[in-house]
Motif scaffolding. Structure first.
Motif, PDB file in Angstrom:
ATOM      1  N   THR A  94       0.823  -1.196   0.000  1.00 26.73           N
ATOM      2  CA  THR A  94       0.000   0.000   0.000  1.00 26.73           C
ATOM      3  C   THR A  94       0.857   1.245   0.000  1.00 26.73           C
ATOM      4  O   THR A  94       1.956   1.267   0.575  1.00 26.73           O
ATOM      5  CB  THR A  94      -0.937   0.013   1.216  1.00 26.73           C
ATOM      6  OG1 THR A  94      -1.751   1.198   1.164  1.00 26.73           O
ATOM      7  CG2 THR A  94      -0.144   0.020   2.521  1.00 26.73           C
ATOM      8  N   GLU A  96      -0.934   4.138   0.759  1.00 24.06           N
ATOM      9  CA  GLU A  96      -1.714   4.985   1.653  1.00 24.06           C
ATOM     10  C   GLU A  96      -0.990   5.122   2.991  1.00 24.06           C
ATOM     11  O   GLU A  96      -0.612   4.117   3.603  1.00 24.06           O
ATOM     12  CB  GLU A  96      -3.087   4.370   1.923  1.00 24.06           C
ATOM     13  CG  GLU A  96      -4.067   4.439   0.792  1.00 24.06           C
ATOM     14  CD  GLU A  96      -5.417   3.891   1.241  1.00 24.06           C
ATOM     15  OE1 GLU A  96      -6.352   4.681   1.402  1.00 24.06           O
ATOM     16  OE2 GLU A  96      -5.521   2.676   1.440  1.00 24.06           O
ATOM     17  N   ARG A 112     -10.975  -0.362   7.061  1.00 23.57           N
ATOM     18  CA  ARG A 112     -11.357   0.111   5.738  1.00 23.57           C
ATOM     19  C   ARG A 112     -12.883   0.083   5.622  1.00 23.57           C
ATOM     20  O   ARG A 112     -13.472  -0.897   5.161  1.00 23.57           O
ATOM     21  CB  ARG A 112     -10.697  -0.742   4.658  1.00 23.57           C
ATOM     22  CG  ARG A 112      -9.187  -0.872   4.840  1.00 23.57           C
ATOM     23  CD  ARG A 112      -8.553  -1.672   3.733  1.00 23.57           C
ATOM     24  NE  ARG A 112      -8.477  -0.913   2.499  1.00 23.57           N
ATOM     25  CZ  ARG A 112      -7.492  -0.048   2.224  1.00 23.57           C
ATOM     26  NH1 ARG A 112      -6.544   0.182   3.097  1.00 23.57           N
ATOM     27  NH2 ARG A 112      -7.470   0.589   1.070  1.00 23.57           N
ATOM     28  N   ASN A 166      -4.065  10.425   4.935  1.00 27.40           N
ATOM     29  CA  ASN A 166      -3.737  10.145   3.536  1.00 27.40           C
ATOM     30  C   ASN A 166      -3.570  11.392   2.683  1.00 27.40           C
ATOM     31  O   ASN A 166      -3.331  11.295   1.477  1.00 27.40           O
ATOM     32  CB  ASN A 166      -4.797   9.231   2.921  1.00 27.40           C
ATOM     33  CG  ASN A 166      -4.720   7.824   3.466  1.00 27.40           C
ATOM     34  OD1 ASN A 166      -3.682   7.392   3.962  1.00 27.40           O
ATOM     35  ND2 ASN A 166      -5.825   7.098   3.385  1.00 27.40           N
ATOM     36  N   THR A 234      -4.310  -1.120  -8.858  1.00 28.84           N
ATOM     37  CA  THR A 234      -3.917   0.150  -8.274  1.00 28.84           C
ATOM     38  C   THR A 234      -2.576   0.552  -8.867  1.00 28.84           C
ATOM     39  O   THR A 234      -1.654  -0.265  -8.947  1.00 28.84           O
ATOM     40  CB  THR A 234      -3.780   0.047  -6.746  1.00 28.84           C
ATOM     41  OG1 THR A 234      -5.037  -0.305  -6.180  1.00 28.84           O
ATOM     42  CG2 THR A 234      -3.321   1.374  -6.148  1.00 28.84           C
ATOM     43  N   THR A 236       0.395   3.624  -8.560  1.00 25.69           N
ATOM     44  CA  THR A 236       0.906   4.786  -7.841  1.00 25.69           C
ATOM     45  C   THR A 236       2.238   5.200  -8.436  1.00 25.69           C
ATOM     46  O   THR A 236       3.138   4.370  -8.580  1.00 25.69           O
ATOM     47  CB  THR A 236       1.104   4.491  -6.336  1.00 25.69           C
ATOM     48  OG1 THR A 236      -0.102   3.967  -5.787  1.00 25.69           O
ATOM     49  CG2 THR A 236       1.495   5.754  -5.589  1.00 25.69           C
ATOM     50  N   ASP A 283     -13.444  -1.167  -1.297  1.00 18.99           N
ATOM     51  CA  ASP A 283     -12.751   0.108  -1.458  1.00 18.99           C
ATOM     52  C   ASP A 283     -13.383   0.902  -2.594  1.00 18.99           C
ATOM     53  O   ASP A 283     -13.727   0.345  -3.649  1.00 18.99           O
ATOM     54  CB  ASP A 283     -11.278  -0.122  -1.784  1.00 18.99           C
ATOM     55  CG  ASP A 283     -10.481  -0.599  -0.577  1.00 18.99           C
ATOM     56  OD1 ASP A 283     -11.031  -0.571   0.539  1.00 18.99           O
ATOM     57  OD2 ASP A 283      -9.320  -0.999  -0.754  1.00 18.99           O
ATOM     58  N   ARG A 314      -8.307  14.924  -4.548  1.00 24.42           N
ATOM     59  CA  ARG A 314      -8.716  13.519  -4.490  1.00 24.42           C
ATOM     60  C   ARG A 314     -10.165  13.379  -4.963  1.00 24.42           C
ATOM     61  O   ARG A 314     -11.053  14.071  -4.480  1.00 24.42           O
ATOM     62  CB  ARG A 314      -8.601  12.981  -3.068  1.00 24.42           C
ATOM     63  CG  ARG A 314      -9.007  11.511  -2.927  1.00 24.42           C
ATOM     64  CD  ARG A 314      -9.139  11.108  -1.465  1.00 24.42           C
ATOM     65  NE  ARG A 314      -7.920  11.334  -0.709  1.00 24.42           N
ATOM     66  CZ  ARG A 314      -7.868  11.390   0.623  1.00 24.42           C
ATOM     67  NH1 ARG A 314      -8.968  11.250   1.334  1.00 24.42           N
ATOM     68  NH2 ARG A 314      -6.724  11.584   1.232  1.00 24.42           N
ATOM     69  N   THR A 316     -13.026  10.521  -5.166  1.00 20.95           N
ATOM     70  CA  THR A 316     -13.373   9.191  -4.659  1.00 20.95           C
ATOM     71  C   THR A 316     -14.806   8.856  -5.051  1.00 20.95           C
ATOM     72  O   THR A 316     -15.703   9.697  -4.926  1.00 20.95           O
ATOM     73  CB  THR A 316     -13.241   9.151  -3.129  1.00 20.95           C
ATOM     74  OG1 THR A 316     -11.940   9.571  -2.757  1.00 20.95           O
ATOM     75  CG2 THR A 316     -13.484   7.750  -2.601  1.00 20.95           C
TER      76      THR A 316
END
Length: 826
Positions: A94, A96, A112, A166, A234, A236, A283, A314, A316
């Motif tokens: 992760t 985060e 979560r 975060n 994911t 990053t 998520d 961000r 979401t």
């Protein structure tokens, strides 16, 4: 296993396993010292162990949290402080910060949440099982700002307005210091459980960039069926660059881009034929970018200018409960039903500017910081049934905004009294403001003409804020503190701190702290603290108001959240809010020899006047007809259309007690490389000793705090969390293995039959890496190697099939995650 026995086994295993290795390390150190004694002084100082890349020796890390004495190390402090390096945070799947921190700090948990509106987007962390807003977060020693989000749904930390960890990417950090001790007397409001101090990277040169790509490869076994998933990726991308200027000036730039697909661990829906997955539970989808700059330079001899600024955007997108096909959904243009999407758009600023230096023998630090967070909401793929066929499908729901100005002056000086005497004092001023901006009419209301009668109004899934919900409030606070540490003898350290605060909305409060440490020998010390603490009620808790669908016993209920002094709340038992208060006791020991160190710290925290969000007060078959009629009248009088009401209340009392154990052993070998062993555990028990009763004139008065709320505090975080980590490196190669054990967590229902337990679980993580000081780097890893899930939600507690697993799970419920990381250092 009883907790006392578990602690005994933990401590015993650490000592028995590592003491022999520590003795071997002593012999190796002596041999190496004899070898280096024959080298020239400079060469001996820099000589490494042959063939080994040595992990950093964290026992010698200088800490700035919990003490204002320059140069004190983690193992020399009177309070327990964890020092977590940036490398430790980044050597996992992760990126985060909240999740990464929970992996390496046993006293921190980061559940979560899912299907909890904006809490899916702004997830709170807990320390020692206490509320997320009972831990203070600092950035470079300066108070951080909370999120505008208030957690109003049934997640861990319900009712809290906490800092969003975060918003700061791991690539921008040099290390994190976690003070596991009450510190309100030193730092002010919120530091009841402790302090998390995020230390930003400082570099005049060098840089790096990396890309991490991961996917889930998991078998999902829910109560009504099984399926497999490979995907839900994911990505990053991170980069940083150090820039030097002048004699000592630095500017460190950091950036991160994250794109995460949503996960779905919903169960099969028994309401449709043939049965299938209709919900999305897991998520949310996330797309965000973050940039940070940290800088400092000398203005003159002994005067430095410093500052930092960070910005995050961000986006979401989480899912609400599905709306199945019905006459209403068909009328709204969805003949096959629909799945509302809650879109949370977060913009965040962290910034500070300061100057520090020496004046007349005193070290002075003057700083000004500004933090700002805005959450704008949209509901997508939804409908307002009151509009019928003319309903929009996407809605602008309004926004929440919070900002904070802090100006602080800290003054310190060391005197040659006793062995040494360090005196620190300072003042701080803070201004906070909070706003709720309404959304468009269709998000909360009915059309001017042609409204459909007898149906729910507002956007399905997340109703917008109406003009009645609009809020614009602020407050001011001033404080003064004194912090004294005296090294009375070679063995005895004593500290005393006191702080007074004045708030414009509820008055004054004072806190104090006494610390002591006694070194019985060079390798053994005892330490302890006694302190009082407080937490001011957040503006969000005092003034948040909305009407939204709240899932209760598996069904959405249109619920109004009102300020405690709102006429509706006051009639139902609401009162003006007061600050929470605590009394903290801790005692521990520090043991170190060779490459081995062990800290054991016990704590007892007594809290009173805790804040909580009340039950949903509504018409119920268990109440008299007269009470139901009065509740119905008050809800109708609110003009919101809500069928239930809730508000914040003081009056909870609880205790938290437990033990933290952290053992480190560093082994350097001549041919096999360097090993860093860590065994850490937290054993924690929370007990609610008093719940508030209603002051309403209704007879019988409605229950304000019921069984499920009590159990979420007592059993919503694991009572035991133990991790063991081995980090090995040889030259540019390395590997890490970690096993973390989590005790059972209870996601409580209104009755015992509605409880959902996670069970006891062990999660295994592995990573192998190639990492050059300068040049390429590459890593392969797996999080949750054995694809472990919490116990699944029983069918009787999941009539809709949406909630496949308990979202109180401290390690989540996504299954096995495979990742690869590639990058370059220069």
């Amino acid at each position: 296993m009883p907790r006392v026995r578990l602690l005994t086994l933990l401590s015993g295993s650490v000592l028995a396993t590592l003491s022999t290795a520590a003795a071997a390390q002593d012999s190796l150190d002596q041999a190496r010292a004899a070898q280096q004694a024959t080298l020239p002084a400079e060469e001996a100082q820099n000589a490494p162990a042959t063939g080994a890349t040595t992990p950093p020796d964290e026992s010698n890390d200088v800490v700035v949290t919990g003490t204002r004495v320059a140069g004190r190390t983690r193992l020399d402090s009177a309070s327990p402080v964890d020092v977590l390096s940036a490398a430790a945070l980044q050597r996992q799947g992760t990126t985060e910060l909240g999740a990464a921190l929970a992996q390496v700090a046993p006293s921190i948990d980061f559940p979560r949440a899912a299907a909890t509106d904006a809490t899916d987007a702004v997830r709170p962390a807990t320390l020692r099982g206490l509320s997320p807003d009972e831990v203070l977060v600092l950035v470079n020693g300066i108070r951080g700002h909370t999120s505008a989000q208030l957690n109003t749904n049934g997640s861990v930390g319900r009712g809290a307005a906490a800092v969003d960890l975060n918003t700061i990417p791991t690539v921008a950090l040099d290390r994190i210091e976690v003070l596991r001790d009450g510190a309100s007397a030193q730092y002010g409001s919120d530091a009841i459980a402790g302090v998390i101090n995020l230390r930003l990277r400082e570099a005049r040169s060098g840089g790096g960039a990396s890309v991490t790509y991961g996917i889930y490869n998991t078998d999902i076994d829910t109560a009504r069926g099984s399926r497999s998933v490979t995907g839900e990726h994911t990505v990053t991308a991170q980069a940083w660059q150090g820039i030097g200027f002048g004699d000592d000036g630095f500017l460190t730039l950091s950036g991160e881009y994250l794109k995460r697909q949503p996960t779905n661990r919903a169960d099969f829906d028994p309401r449709v034929t043939p049965t299938r997955v209709t919900g999305r539970f897991g998520d949310p989808a996330v797309q965000q970018y973050t940039i940070f700059a940290n800088a400092g330079t000398s203005l003159a001899d002994n005067i430095q200018l410093y500052g930092f600024v960070g910005y995050q955007d961000r986006d979401t997108r989480g899912a609400a409960f599905p709306r199945l096909a019905s006459a209403t959904t068909t009328l709204a243009g969805y003949p096959n039903g629909f799945l509302p999407i809650i879109n949370t758009k977060s913009n965040d600023i962290n910034s500070a500017l300061g100057v520090r230096g020496e004046l007349a023998g005193w070290n002075i630090d003057l700083s000004l910081s500004y933090g700002w967070n805005k959450l704008a909401f949209r509901t997508l793929n939804s409908a307002n049934y009151a509009y019928g066929a003319a309903t929009p499908q996407n809605f602008s729901d309004g926004a929440l905004t919070y900002d904070q100005w802090v100006v602080g002056l800290d003054v310190t000086r060391k005197f040659d009294v006793f062995q040494s005497l360090n005196v620190a004092f300072g003042v701080e001023g803070r201004r906070e403001s909070y706003q709720i901006s309404p959304g468009e009419l269709a998000s909360y209301g009915v059309p001017a003409t042609g409204a459909v009668a007898g149906v729910a109004q507002g956007a399905q899934g997340f109703g917008g804020f109406s003009p009645r919900n609009a809020v614009d409030r602020s407050r001011r606070n001033g404080s003064i503190y004194l912090d004294v540490e005296a090294q009375l003898t070679d063995k005895l350290l004593v500290g005393i701190a006191g702080r007074g605060e004045d708030y414009s909305d509820f008055g004054t409060t004072a806190t104090g702290k006494v610390t002591a440490r006694y070194d019985l020998a060079r390798w053994l010390a005892l330490r302890g603290t006694v302190s009082t603490g407080f937490r001011a009620p957040a503006l969000q808790q005092q003034y948040f108001t909305s009407v939204a669908s709240v899932v209760q016993n598996g069904a959405p209920v249109l619920t109004g959240t009102f300020p405690s002094i709102d006429p509706t709340s006051a009639a139902l038992g609401g009162l003006p809010l007061r600050p929470e208060k605590s009394t903290n006791f801790s005692a521990g020991t520090v043991l170190r020899f060779g490459g081995f160190d062990l800290t054991v710290d016990g704590y007892y925290i007594k809290l009173r006047d805790q804040l909580g969000l009340s039950e949903n007060i509504q018409v119920s078959a268990t109440q008299s007809a007269a009470v139901n009629a009065e509740i119905a009248r008050l809800l109708a009088q609110s003009g919101t259309g809500a069928t239930a009401a809730r508000f914040f209340i003081n009056g909870l009392r609880s205790t938290a007690k437990g033990i933290d154990v952290v053992g480190h052993y560093r082994l350097r070998t001549e041919g096999a490389g360097a090993f860093d062993f860590t065994v850490a555990g937290n054993i924690n028990k929370i007990e609610v000793t008093r719940v508030p009763t209603s002051t309403a004139t209704l007879d019988p008065a409605p229950t304000l705090f019921a069984r499920s709320r009590v159990l979420s505090l007592e059993e919503g975080t694991p009572g035991e969390k133990i991790s063991g980590t081995i980090d090995w490196s040889l030259g540019q190669l390395g590997a890490l293995a970690r096993v973390t054990y989590y005790g059972n967590v209870n996601q409580p229902g209104t009755t015992e039959a509605g409880d959902i337990n996670t069970g006891r679980n062990a999660i295994t993580d592995l990573e192998v890496r190639y990492q050059a000081t300068k040049g390429g780097q590459f890593a392969l890893g797996v999080s949750n190697l054995f694809d472990v899930y919490p116990d699944r939600s029983p069918t009787q507690n999941n009539t809709t099939g949406v909630v496949g697993f308990p979202y109180y799970s401290p390690f989540g419920f996504n299954g096995r995650f495979l990742y690869v990381r590639a990058g370059l250092n220069w």
